[in-house]
Design a protein around this motif. Sequence first.
Motif, PDB file in Angstrom:
ATOM      1  N   ALA A 113      22.996  -1.293  11.780  1.00 39.71           N
ATOM      2  CA  ALA A 113      24.302  -0.986  11.189  1.00 39.71           C
ATOM      3  C   ALA A 113      25.367  -0.640  12.222  1.00 39.71           C
ATOM      4  O   ALA A 113      26.549  -0.555  11.891  1.00 39.71           O
ATOM      5  CB  ALA A 113      24.162   0.167  10.191  1.00 39.71           C
ATOM      6  N   ASP A 114      24.962  -0.437  13.455  1.00 36.43           N
ATOM      7  CA  ASP A 114      25.920  -0.068  14.493  1.00 36.43           C
ATOM      8  C   ASP A 114      26.911  -1.214  14.733  1.00 36.43           C
ATOM      9  O   ASP A 114      26.515  -2.382  14.807  1.00 36.43           O
ATOM     10  CB  ASP A 114      25.179   0.244  15.796  1.00 36.43           C
ATOM     11  CG  ASP A 114      26.093   0.858  16.840  1.00 36.43           C
ATOM     12  OD1 ASP A 114      26.849   0.106  17.482  1.00 36.43           O
ATOM     13  OD2 ASP A 114      26.050   2.085  17.007  1.00 36.43           O
TER      14      ASP A 114
ATOM     15  N   ASP B 128      25.450   0.900   0.854  1.00 39.89           N
ATOM     16  CA  ASP B 128      25.047   2.257   1.196  1.00 39.89           C
ATOM     17  C   ASP B 128      26.277   3.053   1.632  1.00 39.89           C
ATOM     18  O   ASP B 128      26.923   2.704   2.632  1.00 39.89           O
ATOM     19  CB  ASP B 128      24.012   2.213   2.331  1.00 39.89           C
ATOM     20  CG  ASP B 128      23.392   3.571   2.613  1.00 39.89           C
ATOM     21  OD1 ASP B 128      23.987   4.591   2.220  1.00 39.89           O
ATOM     22  OD2 ASP B 128      22.315   3.618   3.238  1.00 39.89           O
ATOM     23  N   PRO B 129      26.621   4.116   0.920  1.00 37.00           N
ATOM     24  CA  PRO B 129      27.824   4.889   1.277  1.00 37.00           C
ATOM     25  C   PRO B 129      27.740   5.540   2.649  1.00 37.00           C
ATOM     26  O   PRO B 129      28.769   5.906   3.225  1.00 37.00           O
ATOM     27  CB  PRO B 129      27.914   5.947   0.165  1.00 37.00           C
ATOM     28  CG  PRO B 129      26.525   6.040  -0.392  1.00 37.00           C
ATOM     29  CD  PRO B 129      25.931   4.678  -0.251  1.00 37.00           C
TER      30      PRO B 129
ATOM     31  N   PRO C 267      30.315  -3.188   6.026  1.00 34.62           N
ATOM     32  CA  PRO C 267      30.312  -3.776   4.681  1.00 34.62           C
ATOM     33  C   PRO C 267      28.923  -4.261   4.281  1.00 34.62           C
ATOM     34  O   PRO C 267      28.154  -4.726   5.127  1.00 34.62           O
ATOM     35  CB  PRO C 267      31.302  -4.941   4.799  1.00 34.62           C
ATOM     36  CG  PRO C 267      32.210  -4.548   5.926  1.00 34.62           C
ATOM     37  CD  PRO C 267      31.354  -3.790   6.889  1.00 34.62           C
ATOM     38  N   ALA C 268      28.620  -4.167   3.003  1.00 36.65           N
ATOM     39  CA  ALA C 268      27.272  -4.480   2.514  1.00 36.65           C
ATOM     40  C   ALA C 268      26.853  -5.904   2.839  1.00 36.65           C
ATOM     41  O   ALA C 268      25.684  -6.153   3.194  1.00 36.65           O
ATOM     42  CB  ALA C 268      27.207  -4.246   1.005  1.00 36.65           C
TER      43      ALA C 268
ATOM     44  N   ALA D 110      23.695  -6.963   5.156  1.00 43.15           N
ATOM     45  CA  ALA D 110      22.659  -7.835   4.593  1.00 43.15           C
ATOM     46  C   ALA D 110      22.427  -9.053   5.485  1.00 43.15           C
ATOM     47  O   ALA D 110      21.281  -9.485   5.684  1.00 43.15           O
ATOM     48  CB  ALA D 110      23.049  -8.271   3.192  1.00 43.15           C
ATOM     49  N   ASP D 111      23.499  -9.623   6.030  1.00 43.32           N
ATOM     50  CA  ASP D 111      23.356 -10.767   6.936  1.00 43.32           C
ATOM     51  C   ASP D 111      22.552 -10.382   8.178  1.00 43.32           C
ATOM     52  O   ASP D 111      21.697 -11.136   8.644  1.00 43.32           O
ATOM     53  CB  ASP D 111      24.730 -11.289   7.352  1.00 43.32           C
ATOM     54  CG  ASP D 111      25.462 -11.979   6.214  1.00 43.32           C
ATOM     55  OD1 ASP D 111      24.807 -12.351   5.222  1.00 43.32           O
ATOM     56  OD2 ASP D 111      26.695 -12.140   6.315  1.00 43.32           O
ATOM     57  N   ARG D 112      22.831  -9.209   8.717  1.00 37.89           N
ATOM     58  CA  ARG D 112      22.097  -8.753   9.900  1.00 37.89           C
ATOM     59  C   ARG D 112      20.628  -8.519   9.578  1.00 37.89           C
ATOM     60  O   ARG D 112      19.739  -8.874  10.369  1.00 37.89           O
ATOM     61  CB  ARG D 112      22.730  -7.473  10.442  1.00 37.89           C
ATOM     62  CG  ARG D 112      24.109  -7.660  11.050  1.00 37.89           C
ATOM     63  CD  ARG D 112      24.616  -6.354  11.653  1.00 37.89           C
ATOM     64  NE  ARG D 112      25.944  -6.501  12.235  1.00 37.89           N
ATOM     65  CZ  ARG D 112      26.564  -5.528  12.903  1.00 37.89           C
ATOM     66  NH1 ARG D 112      25.972  -4.352  13.061  1.00 37.89           N
ATOM     67  NH2 ARG D 112      27.772  -5.730  13.411  1.00 37.89           N
ATOM     68  N   MET D 113      20.376  -7.915   8.423  1.00 36.07           N
ATOM     69  CA  MET D 113      18.991  -7.671   8.025  1.00 36.07           C
ATOM     70  C   MET D 113      18.247  -8.984   7.831  1.00 36.07           C
ATOM     71  O   MET D 113      17.045  -9.093   8.141  1.00 36.07           O
ATOM     72  CB  MET D 113      18.946  -6.847   6.743  1.00 36.07           C
ATOM     73  CG  MET D 113      19.401  -5.406   6.914  1.00 36.07           C
ATOM     74  SD  MET D 113      18.274  -4.460   7.985  1.00 36.07           S
ATOM     75  CE  MET D 113      19.063  -2.838   7.930  1.00 36.07           C
TER      76      MET D 113
END
Length: 465
Positions: A176-177, A217-218, A223-224, A228-231
Amino acid sequence: MIDLEERLTRVHNPDVRPLVQDAYRSYATGVPRAAIVLTWTAVCADLIAKAQVLAEDGEPDAKALAQKVEEAQQLGGASDEKKRREGVGKMLEVEREILDAALALELIDSSQHVQLDRLREDRHQSAHPSLRPLGELYEPTAEYARAHLLAALDALLIHPPSQGRKIVASFAAAVADPGFVLHPAHLTHTYFDRVRPAARNKVVEFAARFAVLQIDDPQVTLPADQLADRMAECLRCFADRDAELVTNAMVKQMTKLGTASPDVQLAAFARLGNMPTFWKAAPETLRGLFETRVEQIGAKAKLKPSLVGEEFEVLGLVVNAELRQGFPSLVQAVGNLHYLARTYLIANREDAFYTRYLASLLRDVKSFDSGASVADLAVVPCGRFLDLETLREVLRAWWDNNQNWGRRVNDSLAAFKLATAHLGPEGDAVWREFLEELREYEALHQDLARRFGFTDVLAAQSEPE
């Protein structure tokens, strides 16, 4: 034997490595009792070192253990004999509690706790013959000593001081960084190869949950959809190591995906559709839903000069041969696209599949600007995939539509000629036929002959009549 020796090279702590090597040498030379004693010594030394690392990171349970070890070491180094004995007693206390502490710190799991507790009991039997009834000596077999050494290596010694929850938290924070850069080797080394199986499962399941369900995730500023793309990219790296593990992690998300919003479902299709593990996990009902969504996209695509977001990404999956077979509507939808939308689709990822559309794109061009876009974004990039027949068809379409002859046409044709260089002399023959049709346009003919490297054509033109 080779498997055990390979594990020896992967012992994480260099200070513990000599103890493990001594244990292995004792086993290899036929002294199983010594091997068991040294294996337990290595386990204790490794757990103490890991507890100290975690204590420095602020883990409360690890701080208590590290403090007790420090007190024992200070007493053991005292000049007073009574204090030294107190130090020995305190260290024995540490030894009795260390496996329970390791379980609480998530350095081992419950089954590994049982395995290492057996090692501890056998260590006592090996080091203290008086524990045997009637004075019998404990005589473990070499294979038993080897099994203890393997269990210690797999459960503990080859892993860094990482906890299950902390590994997942570290993985989540890293992905997320804002400065995250995906390096597959580093990612799999840090969060897959060098962590315990239980923690590895948690990491993969965490990545699958965010990649499939696009969770907002707050606590994460990213952005979600980007998270999601990174995951999803992380999942691809993990699947290269263990496809079955990734499939199982995705299976757990399919029920929720089936009840998710249409936008989330389409995003999952676009993001993960080129992963075989996704389709192994997806139930037939979800496949049918995706097929219907593709048909809907194709039905409304004829009049739209551009596509956005997930619709664009979904149709881009047409380059995957297995998906074309599984979703025939993909090919139909791409065939229905407005010629500019199809141009942008090809530009996103040029592929040999798209060569069938190049001639029709050139025939459909409606303006000089569109002609330049079609040439530069679709035709030229796909030139490297052409065969002779398709090249001839594309050049015919280029010639027949005057809207393809804008001011940048010379540059585009020169780039296209270079892209088809793999066709060799036979390709040059097709290009010469094309160039001959331009002879009446002398300036254009000469410039293209020069750009194409057809020096004989230039020489013939320069000869006096």
